[in-house]
Design a protein around this motif. Sequence first.
Motif, PDB file in Angstrom:
ATOM      1  N   MET A 119       0.934  -1.083   0.048  1.00 30.17           N
ATOM      2  CA  MET A 119      -0.058  -0.114   0.062  1.00 30.17           C
ATOM      3  C   MET A 119       0.771   1.194   0.358  1.00 30.17           C
ATOM      4  N   LYS A 120       1.951   1.230   0.611  1.00 25.35           N
ATOM      5  CA  LYS A 120       2.830   2.451   0.602  1.00 25.35           C
ATOM      6  C   LYS A 120       3.442   2.705  -0.520  1.00 25.35           C
ATOM      7  N   ASP A 121       3.767   1.365  -1.176  1.00 27.95           N
ATOM      8  CA  ASP A 121       4.270   1.683  -2.695  1.00 27.95           C
ATOM      9  C   ASP A 121       3.416   2.165  -3.613  1.00 27.95           C
ATOM     10  N   PHE A 122       1.969   1.730  -3.431  1.00 27.64           N
ATOM     11  CA  PHE A 122       0.865   2.219  -4.374  1.00 27.64           C
ATOM     12  C   PHE A 122       0.553   3.607  -3.997  1.00 27.64           C
ATOM     13  N   LYS A 123       0.562   4.146  -2.838  1.00 28.74           N
ATOM     14  CA  LYS A 123       0.301   5.406  -2.668  1.00 28.74           C
ATOM     15  C   LYS A 123       1.267   6.368  -3.212  1.00 28.74           C
ATOM     16  N   THR A 124       2.850   5.888  -3.022  1.00 33.28           N
ATOM     17  CA  THR A 124       3.761   6.691  -3.542  1.00 33.28           C
ATOM     18  C   THR A 124       3.623   6.762  -5.152  1.00 33.28           C
ATOM     19  N   MET A 125       3.047   5.833  -5.793  1.00 33.52           N
ATOM     20  CA  MET A 125       2.865   5.863  -7.312  1.00 33.52           C
ATOM     21  C   MET A 125       1.853   6.842  -7.669  1.00 33.52           C
ATOM     22  N   VAL A 126       0.611   6.874  -6.874  1.00 32.36           N
ATOM     23  CA  VAL A 126      -0.456   7.567  -7.047  1.00 32.36           C
ATOM     24  C   VAL A 126      -0.144   9.104  -6.772  1.00 32.36           C
ATOM     25  N   LYS A 127       0.643   9.176  -5.673  1.00 31.25           N
ATOM     26  CA  LYS A 127       1.065  10.886  -5.598  1.00 31.25           C
ATOM     27  C   LYS A 127       2.103  11.109  -6.707  1.00 31.25           C
ATOM     28  N   SER A 128       3.007  10.376  -7.229  1.00 35.20           N
ATOM     29  CA  SER A 128       3.840  10.436  -8.303  1.00 35.20           C
ATOM     30  C   SER A 128       3.362  10.869  -9.683  1.00 35.20           C
ATOM     31  N   ASP A 129       2.096  10.975  -9.688  1.00 38.39           N
ATOM     32  CA  ASP A 129       1.217  11.273 -11.115  1.00 38.39           C
ATOM     33  C   ASP A 129       1.423  10.342 -11.996  1.00 38.39           C
ATOM     34  N   ASN A 130       1.487   8.804 -11.493  1.00 37.12           N
ATOM     35  CA  ASN A 130       1.692   7.989 -12.759  1.00 37.12           C
ATOM     36  C   ASN A 130       0.313   7.746 -13.354  1.00 37.12           C
ATOM     37  N   GLU A 131       0.386   7.360 -14.546  1.00 35.31           N
ATOM     38  CA  GLU A 131      -0.912   7.216 -15.473  1.00 35.31           C
ATOM     39  C   GLU A 131      -1.638   6.236 -15.062  1.00 35.31           C
ATOM     40  N   PRO A 132      -2.675   6.002 -15.417  1.00 36.83           N
ATOM     41  CA  PRO A 132      -3.895   4.944 -14.851  1.00 36.83           C
ATOM     42  C   PRO A 132      -3.409   3.508 -15.330  1.00 36.83           C
ATOM     43  N   PHE A 133      -2.980   3.308 -16.469  1.00 31.66           N
ATOM     44  CA  PHE A 133      -2.135   2.097 -16.907  1.00 31.66           C
ATOM     45  C   PHE A 133      -1.305   1.458 -16.229  1.00 31.66           C
ATOM     46  N   THR A 134      -0.416   2.451 -15.623  1.00 35.15           N
ATOM     47  CA  THR A 134       0.629   1.763 -14.627  1.00 35.15           C
ATOM     48  C   THR A 134       0.096   1.678 -13.334  1.00 35.15           C
TER      49      THR A 134
END
Length: 335
Positions: A55-70
């Motif tokens: 979950m920590k990794d996922f939240k980091t990806m979300v905050k880092s403006d990753n595109e939806p497909f990622t």
Amino acid sequence: MKKRTTVFMLLISILLFTSIVACRGKDVDENNGEPADKVEQTTEDIVENDEETIMKDFKTMVKSDNEPFTLVKFIDENIEKVKIEYATEMIKDLEEVQEGYIERYTDQLFMEEHQMELLSLSEIGQTGRDEMENKIENLLFFDETKIEEIKNGNLNELVKKLIQGKYRLINMEGAFYPIIDYEELKVYNDYLSEEMKEYIDIKSMDSNMPTILDAGIVISFDQLAERLIKTENYILKYPDSIKYEEILRLYGVYLKFYLEGSSNTPIYDFESKKIKDEILSSYKKVKDMDETVTSKVVSKYIDIIGENQNIIDENVLSKVTELHSEAIATIEEQK
């Protein structure tokens, strides 16, 4: 003889004692010196730590403006490893990112000659107007089997990212726009809370077939009634849902169209001004349903229409705002 018996019994006693010690030792030694119940607890802690890390990794990806497909790729690889609460949170966050990217993706779809190429590959670009009315569902969405036929490299990559990010392309007023494909989000249902599953199901109704396009209602009034009842049931079942306000607004939109139609889909015949038979029939079906806020409001509307000899005029339509407000207020009172 007696001596041999005594020796034999002594030997058996030693063997039994050794076995017991060995068994007890196994509980400790095989677990690196820890008691079995303590090791089991440690294993649970490891699993929980893994979930927290995911979950920590996922939240980091979300905050880092990753595109939806990622994000979808990460979810596909990890959703089965986390508990329902975390899985539900993942999909909630994904939806928020998807919504945030719609405007960006729309701008990209209108670059260069992208729209022209998409239209040329769609049935709209290959079908006459007379045929279109009978093929609305096929014409409405871009055929994903034709992605490989897209010659423009940038457009090809963009459409693939959209599909991988759980979008679909819908044609509105002669151009394609990205919308979230809630039907595709149902692939995660086994990992989600009932509340989230029912929310996705409601949202999928419009992503599968919009209620209205070009000011015209494109589903039957019976189907619209089904959407009304489903949204009402969700609102009453989950009064504390984070999606409460969103679904309440959706209910309000459905109810308004159901009671008064739209500019291109009036509820009355143009010449006679009388309510259309199929719409009045739909109203009566809703009236006869089990006690719901919608059925009570529609019942009142039927009485208003009947008192006006089934003529739909300003006198009748002016009552819609009042009935609409009554329905929303009644639902909110039950929260």
